[in-house]
Design a protein around this motif. Structure first.
Motif, short mmCIF file in Angstrom:
data_model
loop_
_atom_site.label_atom_id
_atom_site.label_comp_id
_atom_site.label_asym_id
_atom_site.label_seq_id
_atom_site.Cartn_x
_atom_site.Cartn_y
_atom_site.Cartn_z
N PRO A 89 43.69 32.37 41.31
CA PRO A 89 42.79 31.26 40.97
C PRO A 89 42.58 31.06 39.48
O PRO A 89 42.91 31.93 38.66
CB PRO A 89 41.47 31.67 41.64
N ILE A 90 42.01 29.92 39.15
CA ILE A 90 41.63 29.59 37.79
C ILE A 90 40.32 28.81 37.86
O ILE A 90 40.01 28.18 38.88
CB ILE A 90 42.73 28.76 37.08
N LEU A 91 39.56 28.87 36.79
CA LEU A 91 38.27 28.20 36.73
C LEU A 91 38.29 27.15 35.62
O LEU A 91 38.67 27.45 34.48
CB LEU A 91 37.17 29.23 36.45
N LEU A 92 37.94 25.92 35.96
CA LEU A 92 37.83 24.85 34.97
C LEU A 92 36.37 24.43 34.85
O LEU A 92 35.76 24.03 35.85
CB LEU A 92 38.67 23.63 35.38
N GLU A 93 35.81 24.56 33.66
CA GLU A 93 34.47 24.03 33.42
C GLU A 93 34.60 22.65 32.79
O GLU A 93 35.08 22.50 31.67
CB GLU A 93 33.66 24.93 32.48
N MET A 94 34.19 21.64 33.53
CA MET A 94 34.22 20.27 33.04
C MET A 94 32.86 19.92 32.43
O MET A 94 31.86 19.82 33.14
CB MET A 94 34.53 19.30 34.19
N LYS A 95 32.83 19.77 31.11
CA LYS A 95 31.59 19.38 30.44
C LYS A 95 31.42 17.88 30.62
O LYS A 95 32.11 17.08 29.99
CB LYS A 95 31.64 19.76 28.96
N THR A 96 30.52 17.50 31.51
CA THR A 96 30.34 16.10 31.85
C THR A 96 28.86 15.75 31.81
O THR A 96 28.04 16.52 31.30
CB THR A 96 31.00 15.79 33.21
N TYR A 97 28.51 14.59 32.35
CA TYR A 97 27.12 14.12 32.25
C TYR A 97 26.88 13.04 33.30
O TYR A 97 27.73 12.16 33.47
CB TYR A 97 26.87 13.54 30.85
N ARG A 98 25.77 13.13 33.99
CA ARG A 98 25.42 12.05 34.92
C ARG A 98 24.35 11.17 34.28
O ARG A 98 23.39 11.66 33.69
CB ARG A 98 24.94 12.61 36.25
#
Length: 357
Positions: A265-274
């Protein structure tokens, strides 16, 4: 008598030779670069993001009119994440599972807006026959496995989907989305442990929209650099600008190479905003209007795609035409939903068990 001090043992040297220090030499995925999209590809990314934005705006309107009941969590602002990731997947082969903010993921996977809107309004023509509503949509045909209301539960189920891909040898990859709030759930780390032990083909995606239900990630997480959360399980992590569809797609390409290469596995942290509240019932008083407006002006994923397209020579008229077409599609989806009948009463007793007993 002068006091003497005893030199400390050379602990640093011992630590340097310990097995733990060798972790720094473990293979890691390449540093991702932005995806080099053709004009046609970028126009499709733009179209999908606008579709999600307009669909969610319409859903918000229908909720306000009382046509959507229960909870409703909108994806406005986060469009680049689902579009950037799922544009790299193979529908019908790779599987997707997410939490209750799920409309955008379904649209990005090419599922008909009519059946999604019908589901939101509780109609029999909905993708879950009107019984799932906003949070519990499902499509075996598209390998979209929800839509889950229990915070973090989809991560464990995603590990199971990854196990199924490996067991069946079908070459598929599971993408399991969860939020920064769910990142503190214990079941997430149990799933990390199993996924790495068994080298499962799964991409864990943290959609870090900064506030979970309403508490800043800086106040709720001791380690707020969430891409590091897998390190103690030897799962590498990447932090990605989740407001840029090309950055998201580029990171997904690297993640797929890693997972499909048998590395686990791999982990992606998506820095986003609602832009909206956690749900339609959330007034979002925990942040200022100025903060939200600044994000809209400086980091909006759709406006960013417009800038890229302008550099490719795409004119404003062409983009307006796309927007008009999508508004028509969304309006027709709303009309379809409103005109569709509610489920028959007998539907209460169907889909309870997989088989008949």
């Amino acid at each position: 008598m002068a006091k003497t001090t005893t030199p400390r043992a050379p602990r640093a040297k011992a630590a340097a030779n310990s097995p733990a220090s060798a972790d720094h030499n473990r293979p890691r995925p390449e540093t991702p670069t932005d995806f080099k999209a053709s004009k046609e590809e970028l126009l499709e990314f733009y179209r999908q993001m606008v579709l999600i934005r307009r669909f969610e705006e319409k859903a918000g309107q229908l909720y306000g009119l009382g046509l959507i009941g229960g909870f409703c969590h909108l994806y406005i602002g986060q469009e680049a994440v689902a579009v950037g990731i799922q544009s790299a997947l193979v529908p019908g082969k790779d599987s997707v599972i997410t939490g209750y903010r799920d409309h955008g993921h379904m649209l990005a996977y090419g599922i008909d807006p009519n059946v999604i809107m019908a589901e939101l309004t509780g109609r029999g023509a909905g993708i879950s026959r009107g019984k799932g509503g906003s949070m519990h949509m499902f499509s075996v045909e598209h390998k979209f496995f929800g839509g889950h209301g229990i915070v973090g539960a989809q991560v464990s189920l995603g590990a199971g989907l990854g196990f199924a891909h490996k067991y069946n040898g079908d070459g598929g990859v599971c993408v399991a989305y969860f939020g920064d709030g769910a990142a503190n759930q214990g079941q997430v780390y149990e799933s990390f442990n199993m996924a790495e032990l068994w080298k499962l083909p799964i991409i864990f995606v943290i959609e870090n929209n900064q506030y979970a239900m309403g508490t800043s990630v800086n106040r709720s997480s001791a380690e707020d650099q969430l891409y590091r959360r897998g390190e103690s399980f030897r799962i590498p992590g990447l932090q990605v600008n989740g407001m840029d569809v090309l950055a998201v797609r580029g990171a997904t390409e690297e993640a797929l190479k890693w997972v499909q290469g048998g590395n686990g596995p791999i982990l992606l942290e998506m820095k986003t905003y609602r832009y909206r509240g956690h749900s339609m019932s959330d007034p979002a008083k925990y942040r200022s209007r100025e903060e939200v407006q600044a994000m809209r002006e400086k980091s909006d994923p759709i406006e960013g795609a417009k800038t890229y397209l302008a550099a490719m020579g795409v004119g404003e008229d062409e983009l307006k035409k796309i927007d008009q077409d999508i508004r028509k599609t969304v309006s027709e989806a709303a009309d379809f939903a409103e005109s569709s009948p509610e489920p028959e009463l007998a539907e209460l007793y169907t889909d309870v068990l997989v088989e008949q007993y």
